[in-house]
Design a protein around this motif. Structure first.
Motif, PDB file in Angstrom:
ATOM      1  N   ILE A  26       0.837  -1.200   0.000  1.00 35.56           N
ATOM      2  CA  ILE A  26       0.000   0.000   0.000  1.00 35.56           C
ATOM      3  C   ILE A  26       0.871   1.249   0.000  1.00 35.56           C
ATOM      4  CG2 ILE A  26      -1.597   1.355   1.420  1.00 35.56           C
ATOM      5  CD1 ILE A  26      -2.948  -1.290   2.177  1.00 35.56           C
ATOM      6  N   GLN A  27       1.911   1.246   0.793  1.00 36.63           N
ATOM      7  CA  GLN A  27       2.812   2.406   0.852  1.00 36.63           C
ATOM      8  C   GLN A  27       3.486   2.653  -0.489  1.00 36.63           C
ATOM      9  OE1 GLN A  27       3.315   4.363   3.636  1.00 36.63           O
ATOM     10  NE2 GLN A  27       4.632   5.694   2.455  1.00 36.63           N
ATOM     11  N   LEU A  28       4.009   1.596  -1.105  1.00 35.01           N
ATOM     12  CA  LEU A  28       4.751   1.754  -2.354  1.00 35.01           C
ATOM     13  C   LEU A  28       3.865   2.001  -3.570  1.00 35.01           C
ATOM     14  CD1 LEU A  28       7.443  -1.024  -1.911  1.00 35.01           C
ATOM     15  CD2 LEU A  28       7.718   1.445  -1.629  1.00 35.01           C
ATOM     16  N   VAL A  29       2.653   1.469  -3.566  1.00 31.65           N
ATOM     17  CA  VAL A  29       1.805   1.544  -4.756  1.00 31.65           C
ATOM     18  C   VAL A  29       0.852   2.733  -4.714  1.00 31.65           C
ATOM     19  CG1 VAL A  29       0.041   0.302  -6.063  1.00 31.65           C
ATOM     20  CG2 VAL A  29       2.007  -0.928  -5.185  1.00 31.65           C
ATOM     21  N   TRP A  30       0.365   3.133  -3.539  1.00 34.41           N
ATOM     22  CA  TRP A  30      -0.629   4.200  -3.480  1.00 34.41           C
ATOM     23  C   TRP A  30      -0.128   5.462  -2.775  1.00 34.41           C
ATOM     24  CZ3 TRP A  30      -2.627  -0.826  -3.389  1.00 34.41           C
ATOM     25  CH2 TRP A  30      -3.554  -1.096  -4.388  1.00 34.41           C
ATOM     26  N   ILE A  31       0.466   5.325  -1.623  1.00 36.08           N
ATOM     27  CA  ILE A  31       0.775   6.504  -0.814  1.00 36.08           C
ATOM     28  C   ILE A  31       1.954   7.290  -1.375  1.00 36.08           C
ATOM     29  CG2 ILE A  31       1.472   7.285   1.472  1.00 36.08           C
ATOM     30  CD1 ILE A  31      -0.188   4.972   2.605  1.00 36.08           C
ATOM     31  N   GLU A  36       4.072  12.199  -4.213  1.00 41.45           N
ATOM     32  CA  GLU A  36       4.909  12.804  -5.244  1.00 41.45           C
ATOM     33  C   GLU A  36       4.069  13.583  -6.255  1.00 41.45           C
ATOM     34  OE1 GLU A  36       7.171   9.690  -7.008  1.00 41.45           O
ATOM     35  OE2 GLU A  36       8.180   9.187  -5.128  1.00 41.45           O
ATOM     36  N   CYS A  37       2.926  13.026  -6.619  1.00 37.44           N
ATOM     37  CA  CYS A  37       2.045  13.680  -7.578  1.00 37.44           C
ATOM     38  C   CYS A  37       1.512  14.988  -7.019  1.00 37.44           C
ATOM     39  CB  CYS A  37       0.893  12.742  -7.941  1.00 37.44           C
ATOM     40  SG  CYS A  37      -0.278  13.435  -9.106  1.00 37.44           S
ATOM     41  N   GLU A  38       1.054  14.980  -5.784  1.00 36.48           N
ATOM     42  CA  GLU A  38       0.497  16.180  -5.179  1.00 36.48           C
ATOM     43  C   GLU A  38       1.569  17.230  -4.924  1.00 36.48           C
ATOM     44  OE1 GLU A  38      -1.685  14.719  -1.837  1.00 36.48           O
ATOM     45  OE2 GLU A  38      -3.359  14.074  -3.100  1.00 36.48           O
ATOM     46  N   GLN A  39       2.798  16.814  -4.647  1.00 34.49           N
ATOM     47  CA  GLN A  39       3.882  17.779  -4.483  1.00 34.49           C
ATOM     48  C   GLN A  39       4.217  18.456  -5.805  1.00 34.49           C
ATOM     49  OE1 GLN A  39       7.075  15.619  -2.627  1.00 34.49           O
ATOM     50  NE2 GLN A  39       6.262  15.932  -0.570  1.00 34.49           N
ATOM     51  N   ALA A  40       3.948  17.775  -6.909  1.00 39.36           N
ATOM     52  CA  ALA A  40       4.179  18.367  -8.231  1.00 39.36           C
ATOM     53  C   ALA A  40       3.032  19.275  -8.649  1.00 39.36           C
ATOM     54  CB  ALA A  40       4.374  17.257  -9.270  1.00 39.36           C
ATOM     55  N   GLY A  41       2.008  19.403  -7.811  1.00 37.59           N
ATOM     56  CA  GLY A  41       0.887  20.284  -8.126  1.00 37.59           C
ATOM     57  C   GLY A  41      -0.156  19.655  -9.019  1.00 37.59           C
ATOM     58  N   TRP A  46      -6.490   7.893  -6.492  1.00 37.71           N
ATOM     59  CA  TRP A  46      -5.999   6.665  -5.873  1.00 37.71           C
ATOM     60  C   TRP A  46      -6.704   5.430  -6.393  1.00 37.71           C
ATOM     61  CZ3 TRP A  46      -9.337   3.647  -3.073  1.00 37.71           C
ATOM     62  CH2 TRP A  46     -10.524   4.234  -2.657  1.00 37.71           C
ATOM     63  N   ARG A  47      -7.903   5.569  -6.920  1.00 31.27           N
ATOM     64  CA  ARG A  47      -8.622   4.383  -7.417  1.00 31.27           C
ATOM     65  C   ARG A  47      -7.960   3.818  -8.666  1.00 31.27           C
ATOM     66  NH1 ARG A  47     -12.825   8.040  -6.152  1.00 31.27           N
ATOM     67  NH2 ARG A  47     -13.899   7.406  -4.257  1.00 31.27           N
ATOM     68  N   GLN A  48      -7.590   4.697  -9.583  1.00 33.36           N
ATOM     69  CA  GLN A  48      -6.960   4.251 -10.825  1.00 33.36           C
ATOM     70  C   GLN A  48      -5.457   4.473 -10.818  1.00 33.36           C
ATOM     71  OE1 GLN A  48      -9.061   6.352 -13.882  1.00 33.36           O
ATOM     72  NE2 GLN A  48     -10.884   5.076 -13.676  1.00 33.36           N
ATOM     73  N   ARG A  49      -4.941   5.024  -9.712  1.00 32.55           N
ATOM     74  CA  ARG A  49      -3.517   5.328  -9.566  1.00 32.55           C
ATOM     75  C   ARG A  49      -3.029   6.181 -10.727  1.00 32.55           C
ATOM     76  NH1 ARG A  49      -0.918  -0.186  -9.092  1.00 32.55           N
ATOM     77  NH2 ARG A  49       0.601   1.057 -10.150  1.00 32.55           N
ATOM     78  N   THR A  50      -3.723   7.296 -10.957  1.00 35.58           N
ATOM     79  CA  THR A  50      -3.416   8.193 -12.059  1.00 35.58           C
ATOM     80  C   THR A  50      -3.010   9.556 -11.521  1.00 35.58           C
ATOM     81  OG1 THR A  50      -5.059   7.073 -13.408  1.00 35.58           O
ATOM     82  CG2 THR A  50      -4.342   9.231 -14.154  1.00 35.58           C
ATOM     83  N   CYS A  51      -1.938  10.095 -12.060  1.00 36.69           N
ATOM     84  CA  CYS A  51      -1.510  11.451 -11.734  1.00 36.69           C
ATOM     85  C   CYS A  51      -1.901  12.330 -12.913  1.00 36.69           C
ATOM     86  CB  CYS A  51       0.000  11.482 -11.518  1.00 36.69           C
ATOM     87  SG  CYS A  51       0.598  13.066 -10.919  1.00 36.69           S
TER      88      CYS A  51
END
Length: 92
Positions: A26-31, A36-41, A46-51
């Motif tokens: 869970i830590q490596l795949v979702w959190i 990282e995505c949110e820090q990039a703005g 999280w459902r589809q793991r899409t940034c």
């Protein structure tokens, strides 16, 4: 009695290992990717793991923004997207 204790120990150890592995996945795949995505703005789904890169509705429709307050907010958001840092969104 010692046979029962060994069996309970093995079951407890197996449950511990499985729960630990699930937490690592869970830590490596979702959190971590979400952080990282949110820090990039960007937006993290999280459902589809899409940034995803947020875009303005005016970019989609092609209609100009006529309200001055909304226009300034959109400009600040565009500066944030270009630089990737919220500090760049401050007005000049």
């Amino acid at each position: 009695m010692s046979k029962l204790i060994r069996q309970v120990f093995r079951i407890t150890a197996a449950v511990f290992v499985v729960v630990s592995l699930v937490m690592v996945v869970i830590q490596l795949v979702w959190i971590d990717p979400g952080r990282e995505c949110e820090q990039a703005g960007k937006w993290w789904d999280w459902r589809q793991r899409t940034c995803a890169q947020p875009i303005l509705i005016s970019d989609i429709t092609g209609r100009p923004i006529t309200d001055r307050k909304s226009h300034d907010a959109a400009k600040a958001d565009a500066r944030t997207r270009e630089s990737g840092t919220p500090e760049a969104a401050k007005p000049d």
